[in-house]
Every structure is written in structure tokens, then in C-alpha cells.
Design an enzyme around this catalytic site. Structure first.
Site, short mmCIF file in Angstrom:
data_model
loop_
_atom_site.label_atom_id
_atom_site.label_comp_id
_atom_site.label_asym_id
_atom_site.label_seq_id
_atom_site.Cartn_x
_atom_site.Cartn_y
_atom_site.Cartn_z
N LYS A 125 0.87 -1.18 0.00
CA LYS A 125 0.00 0.00 0.00
C LYS A 125 0.90 1.22 0.00
CE LYS A 125 -4.40 1.09 0.22
NZ LYS A 125 -5.61 0.38 -0.25
N ASP A 165 -6.94 4.35 -4.61
CA ASP A 165 -7.61 4.25 -3.31
C ASP A 165 -8.20 5.64 -3.07
OD1 ASP A 165 -7.85 2.40 -0.78
OD2 ASP A 165 -7.24 4.31 0.06
P1 NDP Z 1 -12.85 7.86 -2.92
O1 NDP Z 1 -11.78 8.86 -2.74
O2 NDP Z 1 -13.41 7.63 -4.28
O3 NDP Z 1 -14.08 8.20 -1.95
C1 NDP Z 1 -13.91 8.32 -0.57
C2 NDP Z 1 -15.22 8.78 0.05
O4 NDP Z 1 -15.09 8.71 1.47
C3 NDP Z 1 -15.55 10.23 -0.27
O5 NDP Z 1 -16.93 10.38 -0.31
C4 NDP Z 1 -14.93 10.98 0.91
O6 NDP Z 1 -15.53 12.23 1.18
C5 NDP Z 1 -15.25 10.01 2.04
N1 NDP Z 1 -14.27 10.20 3.12
C6 NDP Z 1 -12.93 10.14 3.05
N2 NDP Z 1 -12.37 10.40 4.24
C7 NDP Z 1 -13.41 10.62 5.07
C8 NDP Z 1 -13.50 10.94 6.46
N3 NDP Z 1 -12.41 11.08 7.21
N4 NDP Z 1 -14.74 11.06 7.00
C9 NDP Z 1 -15.86 10.91 6.25
N5 NDP Z 1 -15.83 10.62 4.93
C10 NDP Z 1 -14.63 10.48 4.37
O7 NDP Z 1 -12.28 6.49 -2.30
P2 NDP Z 1 -12.76 4.99 -2.55
O8 NDP Z 1 -14.23 4.95 -2.75
O9 NDP Z 1 -11.86 4.39 -3.56
O10 NDP Z 1 -12.38 4.30 -1.16
C11 NDP Z 1 -13.29 4.27 -0.05
C12 NDP Z 1 -12.86 3.19 0.93
O11 NDP Z 1 -12.85 1.91 0.27
C13 NDP Z 1 -11.45 3.35 1.51
O12 NDP Z 1 -11.44 2.82 2.83
C14 NDP Z 1 -10.61 2.44 0.62
O13 NDP Z 1 -9.43 2.01 1.27
C15 NDP Z 1 -11.58 1.28 0.43
N6 NDP Z 1 -11.31 0.44 -0.72
C16 NDP Z 1 -11.25 0.98 -1.99
C17 NDP Z 1 -11.01 0.15 -3.07
C18 NDP Z 1 -11.07 0.65 -4.47
O14 NDP Z 1 -11.04 -0.17 -5.38
N7 NDP Z 1 -11.17 1.95 -4.70
C19 NDP Z 1 -10.73 -1.29 -2.88
C20 NDP Z 1 -10.91 -1.75 -1.53
C21 NDP Z 1 -11.17 -0.91 -0.50
P3 NDP Z 1 -14.72 13.59 0.83
O15 NDP Z 1 -14.87 13.76 -0.65
O16 NDP Z 1 -15.40 14.65 1.63
O17 NDP Z 1 -13.29 13.36 1.26
#
Ligand code: NDP
Length: 445
Positions: A125, A165
Site C-alpha cells: 500500500k 484508493d
Molecule cells: P474515494 O476517494 O473515491 O471516496 C472516498 C469517500 O469517502 C468520499 O466520499 C470521501 O468524502 C469520504 N471520506 C474520506 N475520508 C473521510 C472521512 N475522514 N470522514 C468521512 N468521509 C470520508 O475512495 P474509494 O471509494 O476508492 O475508497 C473508499 C474506501 O474503500 C477506503 O477505505 C478504501 O481504502 C476502500 N477500498 C477501496 C477500493 C477501491 O477499489 N477503490 C478497494 C478496496 C477498498 P470527501 O470527498 O469529503 O473526502
């Protein structure tokens, strides 16, 4: 168990300032007690100590010029956890909260997740404390180019294949890939999550969300229940949240919430296809805030709140780590929630998991439920190596089969180790034994 206590003590002493990493290690290792009792050879070969220490950690300076011509400096990381089962594999996160503890926890979780897919994938990572929010495309490009200039020395199609991510989506992957290709002078698919127009796999954007819902459907079916007609809450509005919502709609469930770090919208009529398309435009192109959905569609907006107070049958935390705590879990239990499936990595705190399990709520840990993303990344690597592209239907059906198998393996490991339906035990045991047995085969390396 003495071995477990000794190892966890050692990690606390060595990494006292890494709370997320210690939380993840403790959760996995404690659950493995029945496995360690049955297989003393793991202790003899110090498997836990070796798994808790990444093979390599790279930390580097990332200088870049902003639009005003000023030099900015961020910190870049790549944690290469294990190459036992294949090249290091795991995403890059760009977010101001990124630090070594968070990336070590994510790399550690990735070990078991990748093993569960049964694909030849090691684990890693990386990322940076760079915040893409509020930056111009040109600034993001210059940052990505500087980041990759250093990272390119440590990755390669047979060494380490990063993906996206939080904060690293299609735009960032494009800039990172462009710079890697230029430096390495080769068009190998060294990042996954590429656009399908230049080496990406169809279904990669959808994979994590779709996979999470496939996994939840399997759990419901095992318990004689169904997602059809189920009211579902989702947190986040990024990649994973969006495609979790889409697959839920397709299966006849009703997603009613989405959020971002500022607040949550609640749409009791359901976020349908058209509304989801609107969210995708808002989040992926305009880079706006979820509050705008409430204004546009005339629904409630809960400023600064998460979605867990909204009554639901199934909850899908898809934003970030530790976003659902013990009291949120209690609220979910009281509102009759039947299932919590983690689209994000470690969104439920240990207290939340305890409350859910004690109350008989089905709980799917992220390392099993969200493994669809890395699984399709693995399929992207296969297609790149063969220099051909599979159709959407072909990749989607492989994804579905992989998620069914992860569910079956996790369930049967939970039975084997004496607690049927405990998916924490099942996923950890199934992933761990696969890596640990390979480590025994490969000697002390
Ligand atoms: P994105 O950046 O596309 O989206 C993240 C979302 O989470 C946004 O809506 C963001 O809001 C919100 N967010 C981030 N930090 C916070 C916080 N501290 N409090 C509240 N909301 C928050 O990321 P992904 O959708 O790719 O990833 C989301 C999760 O899924 C992560 O934990 C990631 O590790 C996990 N994941 C992702 C994979 C992938 O293929 N993308 C695979 C496996 C797991 P804002 O815009 O306001 O920051």
C-alpha cells in the site's frame, strides 16, 4: 495465548505511535488463536512476527510546483508488505491524513485480502499526504509526475503493481501511468485501474462496490434472507459507494443515503439510477459536495453526521477507517439492521464489531467483502500480460465467482475453527493459512 501476547507486546513496543497499524494487527492476530493452536509450526517459524514486519518501506520527498510557481513538498510512501504469493499489490491513497501507521495497517490488511482472492498477488500500500481537493488538474499532474519519478524505482509489472484508493481515481492513475511509461520506456501495465482505452480492465471501477454487494447477497442467502426490497444505508460517495449503490439498485434493494466528510443525505424514496448518475457527475467531474444533492432533490441533509442513525436492513460503510463506532453499531442494532458489509477498509471500530457480533447482526469484514477491487486488478494484470481484453460480462462473471468463493472459503473456515458464521474468524483464518503455508514452503526470507 502466550505466543500471541508476546508478539503483540513486541509490536506495541516497536511501533507505539502507530495506532491504526496496531489495531489492525491485534484484530487479525487475536482472531487466529484457534488456528495457531491447531498449527504449532506457525509459531515455530515465527510467522506472525514476519507478517507484521513489511518486507520493505520506502519514504520519500515529493517536491512539486503549484500554479503560482511556488515549490510545495509532500511526503510519499510505499509499504511493501509481502511478496510471498506474487508481486506487491495494493492501492495508493492521497489524503492529508495519510501517515505510516495508516499505510502499514492498509498494507497488512491487504495481505489477507489478496490471499483470499486465490490470485497470485502479494500485498502493499502507498500514497501521500497530498490533498487533491481544491487543486487544479495541472497541479495534480505535476504532483503525480514527481511522486512517480521516485516510486518508479521501486515498482514494476513483476515487482509491485499499485492501484487507486481514496483520492486516487481515474485522473490520478492516468497521470501516474503516463509518467511511469515515460521513465521506464515500456508499456507494461504497471498500475491497475487504468482506463479501458489504454490497458485497463472493464469492471475495475465497479469491482469493489459490486463485489461488496455480491458478498452481502451470499451472506443473506446463507441466512435464508435477501437484499430484495431491503432499505440500505451507504456512507461515502466516492468510487466504492457509487458502485455499491448501483449494484444494490440492480438487485432490487433501496439505497437511501450517501455521505462525504461534510455530511450525509437521506433520500427515503431511494437513490435510483438517474439520481446516482447525478451524484457521479457531481463527485467525479464537478468535484462538488454531497450537500448539493439535498438542495437539488429536496431531501434531508445531516450536516457533519454519518448515516448510521437512519433505520436500515443493511448498512454499507464505504468511506474510511473507524467511521462506525460502538454507539453507531448499537443504534443500528436497535433499528433492526440485519447486516453490515464493509466496502471501506476497517470502517468499523473493534467496539462496533463486538456489538454487531454480540447482537447477531451479520458482519462482513472489509478484507473479504471489498476484495473484489483487488481481484479485478489481478484480472487486469492477467489481461495486460496476455495483451487482450475480456468483455464486461466475462470480467463481471469472474468477479462474481471470486466473491462467491471468498464467501464459501470464509464460511467454511469459520466452521472448521468452531464458530460458524463468524466471518472475521473465517476470513482471517482462510487468508492467513494460505500465506503462512506458502511462507513455510519458501523458507526464512
Ligand atoms: P474515494 O476517494 O473515491 O471516496 C472516498 C469517500 O469517502 C468520499 O466520499 C470521501 O468524502 C469520504 N471520506 C474520506 N475520508 C473521510 C472521512 N475522514 N470522514 C468521512 N468521509 C470520508 O475512495 P474509494 O471509494 O476508492 O475508497 C473508499 C474506501 O474503500 C477506503 O477505505 C478504501 O481504502 C476502500 N477500498 C477501496 C477500493 C477501491 O477499489 N477503490 C478497494 C478496496 C477498498 P470527501 O470527498 O469529503 O473526502
Amino acid at each position: 495465548m502466550k505466543y500471541l501476547d508476546t508478539v503483540l507486546d513486541m509490536i506495541s513496543r516497536r511501533d507505539p505511535a502507530q495506532p491504526e497499524f496496531r489495531q489492525a494487527v491485534e484484530e487479525v492476530f487475536r482472531s487466529l488463536e484457534p488456528v495457531l493452536e491447531e498449527r504449532p509450526e506457525y509459531e515455530e517459524a515465527s510467522i506472525l512476527e514476519r507478517l507484521a514486519e513489511p518486507e520493505r518501506t520506502i519514504i520519500f520527498r515529493v517536491p512539486w510546483l503549484d500554479d503560482a510557481g511556488r515549490c510545495r513538498v509532500n511526503r510519499g510512501y510505499r509499504v511493501q508488505a509481502t511478496s510471498t504469493l506474487g508481486p506487491y499489490k495494493g492501492g495508493l491513497r492521497f489524503h492529508p491524513t495519510v501517515n505510516l501507521s495508516i499505510l502499514k495497517f492498509l498494507a497488512f490488511e491487504q495481505i489477507f485480502k489478496n490471499a483470499l482472492t486465490t490470485l497470485p498477488l502479494g500485498a502493499g500500500k502507498g500514497g501521500s499526504d497530498f490533498d487533491p481537493k481544491g487543486k487544479s488538474d495541472a497541479e495534480v499532474m505535476r504532483f503525480c509526475q514527481s511522486f512517480m519519478t521516485e516510486l518508479s524505482k521501486h515498482i514494476g509489472p513483476n515487482t509491485d503493481v499499485p492501484a487507486g484508493d481514496i483520492g486516487v481515481g481515474a485522473r490520478e492513475i492516468g497521470f501516474l501511468y503516463g509518467q511511469y511509461k515515460r521513465l521506464a520506456n515500456e508499456a507494461t501495465g504497471v498500475l491497475t485501474g487504468k482506463s479501458p482505452g489504454w490497458g485497463g480492465s472493464l469492471v475495475r471501477p465497479e469491482a469493489t462496490g459490486y463485489g461488496t454487494v455480491y458478498f452481502a447477497r451470499e451472506m443473506m442467502a446463507k441466512a435464508g434472507e435477501s437484499l430484495e426490497g431491503a432499505v440500505c444505508t451507504i456512507s461515502g460517495s466516492g468510487n466504492v459507494a457509487q458502485f455499491t449503490a448501483r449494484k444494490l439498485q440492480e438487485l432490487g434493494a433501496r439505497p437511501v443515503s450517501m455521505s462525504d466528510s461534510s455530511g450525509t443525505i437521506h433520500d427515503p424514496d431511494g437513490i435510483d439510477e438517474e439520481k446516482l448518475a447525478w451524484i457521479m457527475e457531481l463527485k467525479n467531474r464537478k468535484r462538488g459536495r454531497i450537500r448539493e444533492y439535498a438542495d437539488h432533490f429536496g431531501v434531508e441533509y445531516h450536516d457533519g453526521a454519518n448515516p448510521w442513525s437512519i433505520p436500515c436492513t443493511a448498512a454499507f460503510p464505504c468511506a474510511t477507517q473507524n467511521e462506525l463506532d460502538g454507539s453507531d453499531a448499537q443504534t443500528l442494532v436497535e433499528s433492526g439492521c440485519r447486516l453490515v458489509a464493509e466496502g471501506a477498509n476497517m470502517p468499523c471500530t473493534p467496539e462496533a464489531v463486538e456489538v454487531l457480533q454480540r447482537s447477531g447482526v451479520m458482519y462482513a469484514p472489509g478484507k473479504a467483502a471489498n476484495a473484489g477491487g483487488v481481484a479485478v486488478s489481478g484480472l487486469e494484470m492477467s489481461q495486460n500480460a496476455m495483451r487482450l481484453n475480456w468483455t464486461f460480462a466475462e470480467v463481471d462473471s469472474r468477479l462474481e465467482e471470486i466473491m462467491k468463493k471468498i464467501h464459501a472459503d470464509a464460511y467454511s473456515a469459520s466452521e472448521q475453527y468452531g464458530d460458524p458464521g463468524n466471518y472475521v474468524l473465517g476470513a482471517n483464518a482462510a487468508g492467513f493459512t494460505r500465506v503462512a503455508d506458502a511462507m513455510l514452503d519458501q523458507g526464512v526470507v
